[in-house]
Motif scaffolding. Structure first.
Motif, PDB file in Angstrom:
ATOM      1  N   GLY A  93       0.852  -1.158  -0.040  1.00 11.79           N
ATOM      2  CA  GLY A  93       0.053   0.185  -0.109  1.00 11.79           C
ATOM      3  C   GLY A  93       1.012   1.207  -0.141  1.00 11.79           C
ATOM      4  N   ILE A  94       2.050   1.173   0.310  1.00 14.66           N
ATOM      5  CA  ILE A  94       3.034   2.402   0.420  1.00 14.66           C
ATOM      6  C   ILE A  94       3.003   2.962  -1.003  1.00 14.66           C
ATOM      7  N   PRO A  95       3.496   2.499  -2.141  1.00 14.86           N
ATOM      8  CA  PRO A  95       3.476   3.393  -3.387  1.00 14.86           C
ATOM      9  C   PRO A  95       2.033   3.894  -3.765  1.00 14.86           C
ATOM     10  N   GLU A  96       0.942   3.164  -3.380  1.00 14.96           N
ATOM     11  CA  GLU A  96      -0.289   3.802  -3.660  1.00 14.96           C
ATOM     12  C   GLU A  96      -0.711   5.086  -2.751  1.00 14.96           C
ATOM     13  N   ALA A  97      -0.199   5.077  -1.411  1.00 11.22           N
ATOM     14  CA  ALA A  97      -0.333   6.150  -0.575  1.00 11.22           C
ATOM     15  C   ALA A  97       0.524   7.177  -0.915  1.00 11.22           C
ATOM     16  N   ILE A  98       1.794   6.799  -1.461  1.00  8.29           N
ATOM     17  CA  ILE A  98       2.663   8.154  -1.969  1.00  8.29           C
ATOM     18  C   ILE A  98       1.919   8.812  -3.033  1.00  8.29           C
ATOM     19  N   ASP A  99       1.423   7.988  -4.023  1.00  8.10           N
ATOM     20  CA  ASP A  99       0.818   8.448  -5.231  1.00  8.10           C
ATOM     21  C   ASP A  99      -0.548   9.266  -4.943  1.00  8.10           C
ATOM     22  N   VAL A 106       0.691  17.156  -1.987  1.00  7.75           N
ATOM     23  CA  VAL A 106       1.371  16.998  -0.805  1.00  7.75           C
ATOM     24  C   VAL A 106       2.970  16.502  -1.324  1.00  7.75           C
ATOM     25  N   LYS A 107       3.785  17.257  -0.960  1.00 10.52           N
ATOM     26  CA  LYS A 107       5.191  16.635  -1.336  1.00 10.52           C
ATOM     27  C   LYS A 107       5.707  15.559  -0.302  1.00 10.52           C
ATOM     28  N   VAL A 108       6.357  14.317  -1.012  1.00  8.57           N
ATOM     29  CA  VAL A 108       6.690  13.293  -0.274  1.00  8.57           C
ATOM     30  C   VAL A 108       8.135  13.151  -0.389  1.00  8.57           C
ATOM     31  N   ALA A 109       8.776  13.035   0.832  1.00  7.96           N
ATOM     32  CA  ALA A 109      10.119  12.825   1.050  1.00  7.96           C
ATOM     33  C   ALA A 109      10.330  11.803   1.608  1.00  7.96           C
ATOM     34  N   TRP A 128      12.833   3.469  -7.303  1.00  4.91           N
ATOM     35  CA  TRP A 128      12.221   4.739  -6.906  1.00  4.91           C
ATOM     36  C   TRP A 128      13.088   5.936  -7.338  1.00  4.91           C
ATOM     37  N   GLU A 129      12.690   7.024  -7.924  1.00  7.17           N
ATOM     38  CA  GLU A 129      13.315   8.117  -8.444  1.00  7.17           C
ATOM     39  C   GLU A 129      12.834   9.378  -7.635  1.00  7.17           C
ATOM     40  N   ILE A 130      13.654  10.325  -7.949  1.00  5.21           N
ATOM     41  CA  ILE A 130      13.133  11.575  -7.241  1.00  5.21           C
ATOM     42  C   ILE A 130      13.035  12.562  -8.548  1.00  5.21           C
ATOM     43  N   GLY A 131      11.692  13.397  -8.533  1.00  2.00           N
ATOM     44  CA  GLY A 131      11.642  14.399  -9.473  1.00  2.00           C
ATOM     45  C   GLY A 131       9.910  14.147  -9.997  1.00  2.00           C
ATOM     46  N   PRO A 132       9.674  14.920 -10.746  1.00  2.00           N
ATOM     47  CA  PRO A 132       8.126  15.020 -11.179  1.00  2.00           C
ATOM     48  C   PRO A 132       7.728  13.649 -11.775  1.00  2.00           C
ATOM     49  N   GLU A 133       8.616  13.110 -12.582  1.00  7.51           N
ATOM     50  CA  GLU A 133       8.070  11.967 -13.311  1.00  7.51           C
ATOM     51  C   GLU A 133       8.568  10.697 -12.352  1.00  7.51           C
ATOM     52  N   GLY A 134       9.232  11.050 -11.026  1.00 11.13           N
ATOM     53  CA  GLY A 134       9.455   9.914 -10.259  1.00 11.13           C
ATOM     54  C   GLY A 134       8.479   9.513  -9.120  1.00 11.13           C
ATOM     55  N   GLN A 135       9.072   8.858  -8.154  1.00 15.07           N
ATOM     56  CA  GLN A 135       7.881   8.504  -6.953  1.00 15.07           C
ATOM     57  C   GLN A 135       8.109   9.410  -5.908  1.00 15.07           C
ATOM     58  N   THR A 162      11.852  20.786  -0.629  1.00 18.05           N
ATOM     59  CA  THR A 162      10.601  20.648  -1.261  1.00 18.05           C
ATOM     60  C   THR A 162       9.630  22.016  -0.994  1.00 18.05           C
ATOM     61  N   GLY A 163      10.515  23.172  -0.966  1.00 19.20           N
ATOM     62  CA  GLY A 163       9.722  24.327  -0.570  1.00 19.20           C
ATOM     63  C   GLY A 163       8.490  24.544   0.357  1.00 19.20           C
ATOM     64  N   VAL A 164       8.840  23.905   1.399  1.00 18.95           N
ATOM     65  CA  VAL A 164       7.580  23.735   2.502  1.00 18.95           C
ATOM     66  C   VAL A 164       8.196  24.730   3.601  1.00 18.95           C
ATOM     67  N   ALA A 165       7.423  25.798   3.900  1.00 20.21           N
ATOM     68  CA  ALA A 165       7.950  26.925   4.952  1.00 20.21           C
ATOM     69  C   ALA A 165       7.506  26.565   6.429  1.00 20.21           C
ATOM     70  N   ASP A 166       6.066  26.021   6.253  1.00 21.96           N
ATOM     71  CA  ASP A 166       5.360  26.164   7.591  1.00 21.96           C
ATOM     72  C   ASP A 166       5.494  24.521   8.201  1.00 21.96           C
ATOM     73  N   VAL A 167       6.403  24.387   9.291  1.00 21.55           N
ATOM     74  CA  VAL A 167       6.457  23.132  10.013  1.00 21.55           C
ATOM     75  C   VAL A 167       5.231  22.444  10.416  1.00 21.55           C
ATOM     76  N   ARG A 168       4.220  23.335  10.973  1.00 28.85           N
ATOM     77  CA  ARG A 168       2.908  22.890  11.240  1.00 28.85           C
ATOM     78  C   ARG A 168       1.985  22.303  10.077  1.00 28.85           C
ATOM     79  N   ARG A 169       2.645  22.148   8.980  1.00 30.29           N
ATOM     80  CA  ARG A 169       1.763  21.522   7.858  1.00 30.29           C
ATOM     81  C   ARG A 169       2.748  20.483   7.452  1.00 30.29           C
ATOM     82  N   VAL A 170       3.560  19.970   8.278  1.00 29.76           N
ATOM     83  CA  VAL A 170       4.730  18.896   8.217  1.00 29.76           C
ATOM     84  C   VAL A 170       4.205  17.564   8.804  1.00 29.76           C
ATOM     85  N   LEU A 171       4.049  16.441   8.220  1.00 26.46           N
ATOM     86  CA  LEU A 171       3.878  15.220   8.905  1.00 26.46           C
ATOM     87  C   LEU A 171       5.113  14.376   8.769  1.00 26.46           C
TER      88      LEU A 171
END
Length: 233
Positions: A93-99, A106-109, A128-135, A162-171
């Motif tokens: 279920g992880i690849p599906e959850a990331i997708d 939501v950015k995924v790191a 698994w690769e990094i980028g718009p066409e990756g996972q 990933t360009g996210v500034a607000d840590v309150r919106r990070v899980l």
């Protein structure tokens, strides 16, 4: 809605069949140290050089720099051998959850207690690769930061990348207590998952926002489903 989900690798998003636990324990025991199960559990999610240093000391062996370096090389060799016999795979279920998360914006790191030279072949094996066409949108290893977990640096660097500034919106989610500690230290939502080898009781005893069965449940937890489940405390 969160803007970034930062996930641990082994035991959280990837099933490595327990290879990291075995390699870490063996690399230290072969130097003559006695490894207590609780100590192994405590240091599992940390930088592996730090873990080896601590486990040697706790096990009665002086962690001289040359000994630590030798044990780390042995750890990597044991891990590579284990992966060649039984390659790591994504947990169900992880690849599906990331997708689902990325489709919702939501950015995924991935963040990890591994160094680059351990992570790169692992991700290559998964494809698994990094980028718009990756996972993935980013991967942060202990090679990238001055200190690994429970320090918050990997999560903060994932935000930067990933360009996210607000840590309150990070899980941030992981299968060990130090994953939760790092999330708390970073100011992020702290989620424990039960796909690793840390008992539920240990995760629930730590400061956390939720303990879920798997990262596969994160999309529903953050509201990407018919209803967001209540926090499991």
């Amino acid at each position: 809605m969160i803007q970034l989900a930062a996930f641990d690798i082994a035991g959280t998003t990837v099933d490595d069949h327990g290879a990291v636990y075995v390699a870490l324990r063996r690399s230290v025991e072969e130097a003559g140290a006695t490894v207590a199960a609780d100590d192994l559990q405590r240091w599992m999610g940390t930088d592996k050089i730090e873990a080896i240093t601590a486990l040697l000391r706790l096990g009665g062996v002086e962690p001289e720099p040359t000994v630590v370096a030798e044990r780390f090389d042995r750890f990597r060799a044991l891990l590579a051998e284990a992966y060649s016999v039984e390659p790591p795979v994504a947990l169900p279920g992880i690849p599906e959850a990331i997708d689902r998360l990325r489709a919702a914006g939501v950015k995924v790191a991935l963040t990890t207690g591994f160094s680059d030279d351990v992570v790169e072949p692992l991700l290559a094996a998964l494809g698994w690769e990094i980028g718009p066409e990756g996972q993935l949108d980013a991967v942060v290893t202990t090679s990238d930061v001055p200190a690994g977990r429970p320090s918050p640096y990997m999560i903060h660097l994932a935000m930067q990348r990933t360009g996210v500034a607000d840590v309150r919106r990070v899980l941030a989610a992981g299968d060990t207590v130090v994953d939760l500690e790092a999330a708390r230290n970073a100011g992020a939502i702290a989620v424990g998952v039960l796909t690793g080898q840390t008992p539920r009781e240990a995760l629930e005893a730590a400061d956390h926002d939720a303990v879920l069965a798997s990262v596969a449940e994160v999309p529903e937890y953050v509201g990407l489903g018919s209803a967001a489940p209540a926090v499991r405390a």
